[in-house]
Scaffold this motif. Structure first.
Motif, mmCIF file in Angstrom:
data_model
loop_
_atom_site.group_PDB
_atom_site.id
_atom_site.type_symbol
_atom_site.label_atom_id
_atom_site.label_comp_id
_atom_site.label_asym_id
_atom_site.label_seq_id
_atom_site.Cartn_x
_atom_site.Cartn_y
_atom_site.Cartn_z
ATOM 1 N N ILE A 1 4.907 5.524 -2.337
ATOM 2 C CA ILE A 1 3.882 5.341 -3.579
ATOM 3 C C ILE A 1 3.656 4.147 -4.174
ATOM 4 C CG2 ILE A 1 5.268 6.311 -5.373
ATOM 5 C CD1 ILE A 1 1.782 7.885 -4.469
ATOM 6 N N ASN A 2 5.098 3.528 -4.354
ATOM 7 C CA ASN A 2 4.957 2.096 -5.066
ATOM 8 C C ASN A 2 4.310 1.055 -3.802
ATOM 9 O OD1 ASN A 2 6.440 2.732 -7.015
ATOM 10 N ND2 ASN A 2 8.406 1.808 -6.439
ATOM 11 N N GLY A 3 4.574 1.332 -2.696
ATOM 12 C CA GLY A 3 3.827 0.282 -1.637
ATOM 13 C C GLY A 3 2.212 0.376 -1.651
ATOM 14 N N LEU A 4 1.970 1.787 -1.689
ATOM 15 C CA LEU A 4 0.412 2.108 -2.015
ATOM 16 C C LEU A 4 -0.110 1.600 -3.072
ATOM 17 C CD1 LEU A 4 -1.694 3.618 -0.173
ATOM 18 C CD2 LEU A 4 -1.324 5.775 -1.545
ATOM 19 N N GLY A 5 0.473 1.991 -4.252
ATOM 20 C CA GLY A 5 0.081 1.433 -5.555
ATOM 21 C C GLY A 5 -0.207 -0.234 -5.627
ATOM 22 N N MET A 6 1.061 -0.839 -4.962
ATOM 23 C CA MET A 6 0.657 -2.256 -4.955
ATOM 24 C C MET A 6 -0.367 -2.733 -4.364
ATOM 25 S SD MET A 6 2.305 -5.029 -6.239
ATOM 26 C CE MET A 6 1.875 -6.790 -5.861
ATOM 27 N N GLY A 7 -0.472 -2.030 -2.991
ATOM 28 C CA GLY A 7 -1.542 -2.553 -1.860
ATOM 29 C C GLY A 7 -2.852 -2.336 -2.660
ATOM 30 N N LEU A 8 -2.890 -1.074 -3.331
ATOM 31 C CA LEU A 8 -4.320 -0.908 -3.665
ATOM 32 C C LEU A 8 -4.866 -1.739 -4.989
ATOM 33 C CD1 LEU A 8 -4.756 3.078 -3.548
ATOM 34 C CD2 LEU A 8 -5.638 1.362 -1.985
ATOM 35 N N ALA A 9 -3.682 -2.076 -5.813
ATOM 36 C CA ALA A 9 -3.944 -3.249 -6.864
ATOM 37 C C ALA A 9 -4.411 -4.575 -6.332
ATOM 38 C CB ALA A 9 -2.554 -3.321 -7.851
ATOM 39 N N THR A 10 -3.844 -4.948 -5.194
ATOM 40 C CA THR A 10 -3.934 -6.237 -4.658
ATOM 41 C C THR A 10 -5.258 -5.991 -3.828
ATOM 42 O OG1 THR A 10 -1.660 -6.380 -4.159
ATOM 43 C CG2 THR A 10 -3.221 -7.852 -3.224
ATOM 44 N N THR A 11 -5.888 -5.135 -3.405
ATOM 45 C CA THR A 11 -6.944 -4.712 -2.798
ATOM 46 C C THR A 11 -7.975 -4.875 -3.835
ATOM 47 O OG1 THR A 11 -6.144 -2.999 -1.375
ATOM 48 C CG2 THR A 11 -8.669 -3.284 -1.511
ATOM 49 N N PHE A 12 -8.157 -4.475 -5.036
ATOM 50 C CA PHE A 12 -8.937 -4.522 -6.066
ATOM 51 C C PHE A 12 -9.162 -6.005 -6.405
ATOM 52 C CE2 PHE A 12 -9.853 -5.168 -10.742
ATOM 53 C CZ PHE A 12 -11.316 -4.567 -10.799
ATOM 54 N N VAL A 13 -8.072 -6.729 -6.690
ATOM 55 C CA VAL A 13 -7.991 -8.122 -6.845
ATOM 56 C C VAL A 13 -8.851 -9.103 -5.766
ATOM 57 C CG1 VAL A 13 -6.701 -10.374 -7.360
ATOM 58 C CG2 VAL A 13 -6.085 -7.940 -8.431
ATOM 59 N N LEU A 14 -8.268 -8.806 -4.528
ATOM 60 C CA LEU A 14 -8.916 -9.490 -3.612
ATOM 61 C C LEU A 14 -10.466 -9.309 -3.365
ATOM 62 C CD1 LEU A 14 -6.597 -8.970 -0.350
ATOM 63 C CD2 LEU A 14 -7.926 -10.931 -0.850
ATOM 64 N N LEU A 15 -11.010 -7.983 -3.619
ATOM 65 C CA LEU A 15 -12.132 -7.604 -3.294
ATOM 66 C C LEU A 15 -13.183 -8.388 -4.556
ATOM 67 C CD1 LEU A 15 -14.710 -5.822 -2.220
ATOM 68 C CD2 LEU A 15 -14.052 -4.025 -3.797
ATOM 69 N N MET A 16 -12.615 -8.282 -5.680
ATOM 70 C CA MET A 16 -13.456 -8.927 -6.931
ATOM 71 C C MET A 16 -13.269 -10.134 -6.796
ATOM 72 S SD MET A 16 -14.665 -6.229 -8.095
ATOM 73 C CE MET A 16 -15.571 -6.709 -9.392
ATOM 74 N N SER A 17 -12.384 -10.830 -6.659
ATOM 75 C CA SER A 17 -12.218 -12.350 -6.535
ATOM 76 C C SER A 17 -12.898 -12.788 -5.518
ATOM 77 C CB SER A 17 -10.708 -12.957 -6.447
ATOM 78 O OG SER A 17 -10.225 -12.426 -5.260
ATOM 79 N N ASN A 18 -13.180 -12.219 -4.279
ATOM 80 C CA ASN A 18 -13.752 -12.689 -3.176
ATOM 81 C C ASN A 18 -15.274 -12.620 -3.620
ATOM 82 O OD1 ASN A 18 -11.926 -13.593 -1.330
ATOM 83 N ND2 ASN A 18 -12.410 -12.194 0.233
ATOM 84 N N ILE A 19 -15.709 -11.740 -4.042
ATOM 85 C CA ILE A 19 -17.122 -11.550 -4.401
ATOM 86 C C ILE A 19 -17.520 -12.516 -5.215
ATOM 87 C CG2 ILE A 19 -18.860 -9.912 -5.666
ATOM 88 C CD1 ILE A 19 -17.551 -7.593 -4.502
ATOM 89 N N VAL A 20 -16.613 -12.843 -6.590
ATOM 90 C CA VAL A 20 -17.078 -13.824 -7.347
ATOM 91 C C VAL A 20 -16.952 -15.086 -6.859
ATOM 92 C CG1 VAL A 20 -16.352 -14.526 -9.783
ATOM 93 C CG2 VAL A 20 -16.351 -12.341 -9.404
#
Lengths: 194, 193
Positions: free
Chosen positions: A35-54
């Motif tokens: 669950i820690n791995g998944l939480g970290m992965g999803l947090a990073t996914t959000f940052v990657l998605l938003m920063s790539n868009i902007v």
């Protein structure tokens, strides 16, 4: 490269953890449970998605010589958003991940995608690239976390499988290296035979 | 799209714009999440107080007071659990700096006579699978219901009464030390109402 490939390459062909061996610090540090791995992965996914868009949107307005500081400010902003939202709404997970959330700022996967992809491609391609890379990263962290949790604690997602002590080594830092090594070997084997 | 040229004006102005937008957005998010973050922290505190003291009808968080630690500039937070005006027990937020991974923070529930009612682990960075077992009942039961005035909180190896966790003697030591600090500070520092 079409859009489908932009999205899917992050999972297997160019997986950040298993193929590019990027982002090793959170990969080894937080994956003691699935669950820690998944939480970290999803947090990073959000940052990657938003920063790539902007970044793909503003790339025309940023002079080349100051692009790195500008990108870092954008990335750090989204990381802070994740940090604050997680502290407010997911306090238990936030406590577990602790220092590793602010450290997403310096995760080389995020800046790497900004530099290598978002600053050269359009917004839709960049969004798909960020989403695919992020989910691939989340998948890798979840796999590694699952393996370590099963071997080290004989449980998965916090549910005890057998009522006994596991192999403690896999919860401790050296276990992260061992488990990751075997996982990469396994993935390489599957790729060769596929 | 043609890139903007890297002239001084372009560089300064674009960085100013980027940081301005970023800080405005962050200020907004901070305002939005301020309430939930405070609520989550308070809920965690109340949960740990509930774990170590029972039967109260006041608000221990509002009634919190501090007792200075002897020979130190720090002080411990005490959350009194009252029924009417009578103090039933006190939850004391205590710590030991000598954990394997830095400070070990505990919430200790003490009855007015000094008996340990219960202990809750708050924050620590001990080794997963070794030191983290201090939260197991088997270990904690060595303390619960006992009085530190008669129970030596040191581990057996140091001449005390506590059976240390295997592989985590340092954590066990810190655990006992933190409780001892809470007990000493509470009994000597005056249990004012």
């Amino acid at each position: 490269m079409n859009n489908m490939q932009n999205f899917s390459k992050g999972f297997f062909k160019e997986n950040a953890v298993f193929v590019q061996l990027l982002g090793m610090c959170p990969t080894l540090g937080v994956t003691s449970t699935a669950i820690n791995g998944l939480g970290m992965g999803l947090a990073t996914t959000f940052v990657l998605l938003m920063s790539n868009i902007v970044i793909s949107l503003v790339k025309g307005f940023i002079p080349d010589k100051v692009r790195i500081p500008a990108f870092i400010v954008i990335i750090a902003s989204f990381v802070t958003v994740v940090d604050l939202v997680m502290a407010g709404y997911l306090p238990a997970l936030h406590e577990q991940l602790g220092l590793f959330i602010p450290l997403i700022v310096v995760n080389c996967i995020v800046l790497g995608r900004a530099e290598a992809f978002a600053s050269k491609n359009g917004v839709i391609a960049s969004a798909l690239d960020g989403l695919g890379m992020g989910l691939g990263f989340a998948m890798a962290l979840f796999m590694l976390g699952s393996v370590r949790e099963i071997l080290g604690n004989l449980s998965i997602l916090g549910i005890k499988l057998v009522d006994a002590d596991g192999i403690l080594l896999f919860i401790l830092p050296p276990g992260a290296f061992l488990a990751l090594g075997f996982l990469i070997a396994f993935i390489n084997h599957v790729k060769k035979t596929a | 799209m043609a890139k903007k040229e890297s002239t001084l004006f372009n560089m300064v102005s674009s960085l100013v714009v980027v940081t301005l937008i970023a800080s405005t957005a962050l200020g907004y998010v901070y305002e939005l999440t301020k309430g939930p973050i405070a609520a989550a922290k308070l809920a965690k505190k109340i949960r740990s107080i509930d774990e170590v003291v029972v039967e109260y009808d006041n608000n221990p968080v509002d009634d919190m007071y501090k007792i200075p630690i002897e020979n130190s500039e720090d002080s411990l937070e005490v959350y009194p659990a009252k029924k009417g005006e009578k103090v039933m027990a006190s939850a004391i937020r205590t710590y030991s700096p000598k954990g394997y991974g830095g400070n070990v923070w505990l919430m200790v529930g003490l009855l007015p006579n000094g008996n340990i009612q219960n202990v809750a682990v708050l924050e620590h960075k001990e080794t997963p699978g070794l030191g983290t077992k201090m939260d197991n009942d088997e270990f904690k039961n060595q303390f619960i219901g006992k009085n530190p005035a008669s129970l030596n909180l040191k581990v057996i190896k140091d001449g005390g009464d506590i059976d240390a966790l295997s592989g985590a003697t340092i954590t066990s030591r810190a655990f006992g030390q933190a409780i001892q600090l809470a007990f000493d500070t509470y009994t000597k520092g005056g249990q004012h109402e």
